[in-house]
Design an enzyme around this catalytic site. Structure first.
Site, short mmCIF file in Angstrom:
data_model
loop_
_atom_site.label_atom_id
_atom_site.label_comp_id
_atom_site.label_asym_id
_atom_site.label_seq_id
_atom_site.Cartn_x
_atom_site.Cartn_y
_atom_site.Cartn_z
N LYS A 7 -13.94 -5.12 8.35
CA LYS A 7 -14.47 -4.17 7.36
C LYS A 7 -15.98 -4.00 7.53
O LYS A 7 -16.51 -2.89 7.40
CB LYS A 7 -14.14 -4.64 5.95
CG LYS A 7 -12.65 -4.58 5.62
CD LYS A 7 -12.36 -5.35 4.34
CE LYS A 7 -10.91 -5.25 3.90
NZ LYS A 7 -10.58 -6.22 2.84
N GLY A 37 -10.58 -1.82 -0.77
CA GLY A 37 -9.49 -1.34 -1.62
C GLY A 37 -9.81 -0.05 -2.36
O GLY A 37 -10.00 1.00 -1.75
N VAL A 69 0.84 -1.21 0.00
CA VAL A 69 0.00 0.00 0.00
C VAL A 69 0.87 1.26 0.00
O VAL A 69 0.64 2.19 -0.80
CB VAL A 69 -0.97 -0.01 1.21
CG1 VAL A 69 -1.82 1.25 1.22
CG2 VAL A 69 -1.86 -1.25 1.18
N ILE A 74 -12.45 0.87 -4.03
CA ILE A 74 -13.85 1.34 -4.13
C ILE A 74 -14.09 2.44 -3.10
O ILE A 74 -13.86 2.22 -1.91
CB ILE A 74 -14.86 0.19 -3.86
CG1 ILE A 74 -14.59 -0.99 -4.78
CG2 ILE A 74 -16.28 0.68 -4.03
CD1 ILE A 74 -15.52 -2.19 -4.52
N ASP A 111 -10.70 -10.43 8.38
CA ASP A 111 -10.54 -9.18 7.62
C ASP A 111 -11.90 -8.64 7.17
O ASP A 111 -12.19 -7.44 7.32
CB ASP A 111 -9.64 -9.46 6.41
CG ASP A 111 -9.43 -8.24 5.55
OD1 ASP A 111 -8.63 -7.38 5.93
OD2 ASP A 111 -10.09 -8.13 4.49
N GLY A 141 -4.64 -4.72 -3.37
CA GLY A 141 -3.49 -4.51 -4.26
C GLY A 141 -2.93 -3.10 -4.13
O GLY A 141 -3.57 -2.19 -3.64
N LYS A 156 -7.73 -1.82 8.65
CA LYS A 156 -9.09 -2.07 9.19
C LYS A 156 -9.04 -2.73 10.56
O LYS A 156 -9.92 -2.53 11.40
CB LYS A 156 -9.94 -2.91 8.24
CG LYS A 156 -9.26 -4.14 7.68
CD LYS A 156 -8.50 -3.80 6.43
CE LYS A 156 -7.52 -4.88 6.07
NZ LYS A 156 -7.12 -4.86 4.68
N GLU A 168 -10.49 5.62 3.93
CA GLU A 168 -11.13 5.08 2.72
C GLU A 168 -10.47 3.78 2.26
O GLU A 168 -11.14 2.86 1.79
CB GLU A 168 -11.08 6.13 1.60
CG GLU A 168 -11.84 5.75 0.36
CD GLU A 168 -13.33 5.58 0.60
OE1 GLU A 168 -14.02 6.57 0.80
OE2 GLU A 168 -13.80 4.42 0.60
N GLY A 212 0.14 -9.53 -3.65
CA GLY A 212 0.00 -8.44 -2.68
C GLY A 212 -1.41 -8.25 -2.17
O GLY A 212 -1.73 -7.20 -1.62
P1 NDP Z 1 3.21 -4.88 3.72
O1 NDP Z 1 3.63 -5.97 4.62
O2 NDP Z 1 3.39 -5.03 2.26
O3 NDP Z 1 3.98 -3.54 4.16
C1 NDP Z 1 4.21 -3.18 5.48
C2 NDP Z 1 5.25 -2.05 5.50
O4 NDP Z 1 5.43 -1.63 6.85
C3 NDP Z 1 6.63 -2.46 4.99
O5 NDP Z 1 7.18 -1.44 4.21
C4 NDP Z 1 7.45 -2.67 6.26
O6 NDP Z 1 8.82 -2.29 6.12
C5 NDP Z 1 6.80 -1.68 7.21
N1 NDP Z 1 6.91 -2.13 8.58
C6 NDP Z 1 6.42 -3.28 9.09
N2 NDP Z 1 6.73 -3.37 10.41
C7 NDP Z 1 7.41 -2.26 10.71
C8 NDP Z 1 8.01 -1.76 11.90
N3 NDP Z 1 7.96 -2.45 13.04
N4 NDP Z 1 8.64 -0.56 11.86
C9 NDP Z 1 8.72 0.12 10.70
N5 NDP Z 1 8.16 -0.30 9.54
C10 NDP Z 1 7.54 -1.47 9.55
O7 NDP Z 1 1.70 -4.57 4.06
P2 NDP Z 1 0.56 -4.01 3.06
O8 NDP Z 1 1.07 -2.77 2.40
O9 NDP Z 1 0.03 -5.09 2.24
O10 NDP Z 1 -0.59 -3.64 4.11
C11 NDP Z 1 -0.46 -2.51 4.93
C12 NDP Z 1 -1.81 -2.19 5.58
O11 NDP Z 1 -2.76 -1.91 4.57
C13 NDP Z 1 -2.41 -3.34 6.39
O12 NDP Z 1 -3.07 -2.79 7.49
C14 NDP Z 1 -3.41 -3.96 5.45
O13 NDP Z 1 -4.47 -4.59 6.12
C15 NDP Z 1 -3.89 -2.75 4.71
N6 NDP Z 1 -4.44 -3.01 3.39
C16 NDP Z 1 -3.74 -3.79 2.50
C17 NDP Z 1 -4.22 -4.00 1.25
C18 NDP Z 1 -3.49 -4.82 0.23
O14 NDP Z 1 -4.04 -5.05 -0.83
N7 NDP Z 1 -2.29 -5.28 0.53
C19 NDP Z 1 -5.50 -3.41 0.81
C20 NDP Z 1 -6.14 -2.62 1.82
C21 NDP Z 1 -5.63 -2.44 3.05
P3 NDP Z 1 9.85 -3.09 5.17
O15 NDP Z 1 9.33 -2.83 3.77
O16 NDP Z 1 11.15 -2.45 5.40
O17 NDP Z 1 9.76 -4.52 5.58
N1 HSE Z 2 -6.26 -8.77 2.40
C1 HSE Z 2 -7.25 -7.85 2.00
C2 HSE Z 2 -8.11 -8.48 0.94
C3 HSE Z 2 -6.61 -6.60 1.47
O1 HSE Z 2 -7.74 -9.52 0.41
O2 HSE Z 2 -9.17 -7.94 0.65
C4 HSE Z 2 -7.60 -5.50 1.19
O3 HSE Z 2 -8.16 -5.01 2.35
#
Ligand code: NDP
Ligand code: HSE
Length: 430
Positions: free
Chosen positions: A208, A137, A14, A139, A204, A305, A109, A132, A190
């Site tokens: 939501k 995602g 994200v 939407i 999850d 994503g 969430k 949002e 992702g």
């Molecule tokens: P990722 O695991 O891809 O990314 C997490 C990021 O946080 C990484 O860059 C990581 O650093 C950093 N991080 C993790 N732990 C620490 C820490 N202790 N200190 C500092 N930085 C840290 O997660 P996502 O991007 O997939 O998801 C993030 C959030 O968004 C979640 O809450 C998820 O539920 C939500 N979300 C995700 C969606 C998706 O499609 N993936 C869609 C909608 C919501 P590093 O890169 O250095 O490891």
């Molecule tokens: N893991 C979540 C999903 C990411 O698959 O819908 C989006 O919130």
């Protein structure tokens, strides 16, 4: 042109999407806001990790305080998720920023569902909380409930709001793919949570649903109020029977209200192929809403994503920058606590039940008699195999209460001709 500084916590799926959108579309966004949005610092866990976006090394830090507590950064975007499956870190960073009067944006969430009340309570004058990206995602469903449907009494919402499970169920039913293998692909794309059990077991979607139902109904819905069942017990065989009977199987999040209270549930559901939600495939999400004025409405788009979620978070950054420049907060969310959540026992629907039985005469009659004793009426039944041990027998019932169905299932399970109840799937019909 002046710059509004943003502190980005996390540069994973994200966070990278947010970086890319705010960088690629910087000119257009600056025109809309009247100021440049500048990501001034980025918190990561490992600064040496390879990234999908090219971020100057000097912006990366492992010191959260240098982002959250910097008085020159008025907007904090939290995308670290729940490291170690714990919401504490995200909660703490967001609370510090909110208490310092900042605008905080999150796609998390789980932290909202578990600490939402505390976080909303920490918003100070001139600051705000935006989320949002936390539901469905790309939407813009939160905005639709808060703004476009504000004049409606929302009667129900029914959604596919987890991309990972929809991706798994779609690939299983269309290609006969193996559950574990498709889950691994969803992770590599992702879509999945850091702990994919959160997707598969329905947590999850329950987080939501609690968020959406709270906005839609104006009540403070807790995640504990949501009945939850995941997709891990759904077998290819069930998807085949469902297709034959004219249904698609989806992990649905359902919130409905009537004079007796609110019904809140996440569970695998069979919906007729003619229903608009049945055609929502892959990692797409959709939310089907019924309002007293608008009637039926469906929102559809990518539910997970990097870029779709980044799109929702970037929109929140633009809103927050507007509000920061004008020194205003977003409208307060009004919540009342007075709502009766209906126990699952009181809910009613039709059911699909697949029972593994010994293949011999009288078995159907014994099972039918248990349904009858519990006042559950059978609409149809299918038995295909012959001579295998055990053999699957499928029943579809008429509408029954959950209480009566559980009573029937207890009786059926106890029959000596029954090996096990392989699956029970609720059926939504118009
Ligand atoms: P990722 O695991 O891809 O990314 C997490 C990021 O946080 C990484 O860059 C990581 O650093 C950093 N991080 C993790 N732990 C620490 C820490 N202790 N200190 C500092 N930085 C840290 O997660 P996502 O991007 O997939 O998801 C993030 C959030 O968004 C979640 O809450 C998820 O539920 C939500 N979300 C995700 C969606 C998706 O499609 N993936 C869609 C909608 C919501 P590093 O890169 O250095 O490891
Ligand atoms: N893991 C979540 C999903 C990411 O698959 O819908 C989006 O919130």
């Amino acid at each position: 042109m002046d710059a509004v500084k943003i502190g980005l916590l996390g540069l994973g799926n994200v966070g990278s999407g947010v970086w890319k959108i705010l960088t690629d579309n910087a000119g257009d966004i600056a025109q809309k806001v009247g100021a440049r949005l500048e990501i001034a610092r980025v918190l990561v866990h490992d600064p040496d990790k390879g990234r999908r976006v090219s971020v100057p090394r000097g912006l990366l830090t492992t010191d959260a305080g240098s982002v959250v507590n910097d008085p020159d950064i008025p907007i904090i975007v939290e995308t670290i998720g729940c490291p170690g499956q714990d919401t504490q870190l995200a909660r703490d960073y967001m609370l510090s920023a909110l208490r310092a009067g900042k605008h905080v944006i999150t796609a998390n969430k789980e932290v909202l569902a578990k600490h939402g009340r505390e976080l909303r309570g920490a918003v100070t004058r001139g600051g705000g909380l935006y989320y949002e990206g936390a539901v469905a995602g790309g939407i813009p469903v939160v905005k639709v409930f808060k703004e476009a449907l504000a004049g409606n009494r929302v009667l129900s919402l029914m959604g596919i709001i987890n991309g990972t499970t929809n991706y798994i169920l779609t690939r299983m039913s269309q290609e006969g793919s193996d559950f574990e293998e498709v889950l691994r692909t969803a992770q590599s794309l992702g879509y999945a949570e850091q702990d994919p059990a959160s997707d598969v077991d329905g947590h999850d979607a329950a987080y939501k649903l609690a968020l959406l139902a709270s906005i839609a109904f104006g009540h403070d819905v807790q995640v504990e109020d949501v009945f939850r069942e995941g997709i891990s017990r759904i077998k290819l065989e069930d998807l085949c029977y469902a297709a034959e009977l004219g249904y698609a199987v989806k992990l649905l999040a359902i919130a409905r209200r009537d004079d007796d209270g609110v019904e809140l549930a996440v569970h695998p559901t069979m919906i007729p192929h003619s229903h608009p939600l049945a055609g929502v495939g892959g990692a797409f999400n959709a939310v089907f809403i019924r309002g007293d004025a608008v009637g039926d409405l469906m929102l559809y788009g990518m539910g997970a994503g990097m870029m779709p979620t980044g799109s929702a978070v970037a929109a929140d950054c633009i809103d927050a920058a507007h509000n920061f420049i004008r020194r205003v907060s977003p409208p307060r969310e009004v919540r009342s606590n007075h709502v009766r959540v209906k126990p699952m026992d009181e809910t009613q629907c039709r059911y699909y039940v697949r029972v593994l039985v010994v293949d011999r005469p009288g078995v159907m009659a014994a099972i039918a008699s248990e349904f009858g004793r519990a006042k559950v009426s059978i609409e149809s039944l299918i038995q295909k195999g012959r001579g295998q041990d055990p053999v699957s027998v499928v029943f579809v019932t008429h509408r029954a209460s959950e209480r009566d169905m559980q009573d029937a299932l207890r009786g059926i399970r106890a029959l000596d001709v029954v090996h096990s109840i392989a699956s029970v799937i609720r059926v939504e019909a118009e």
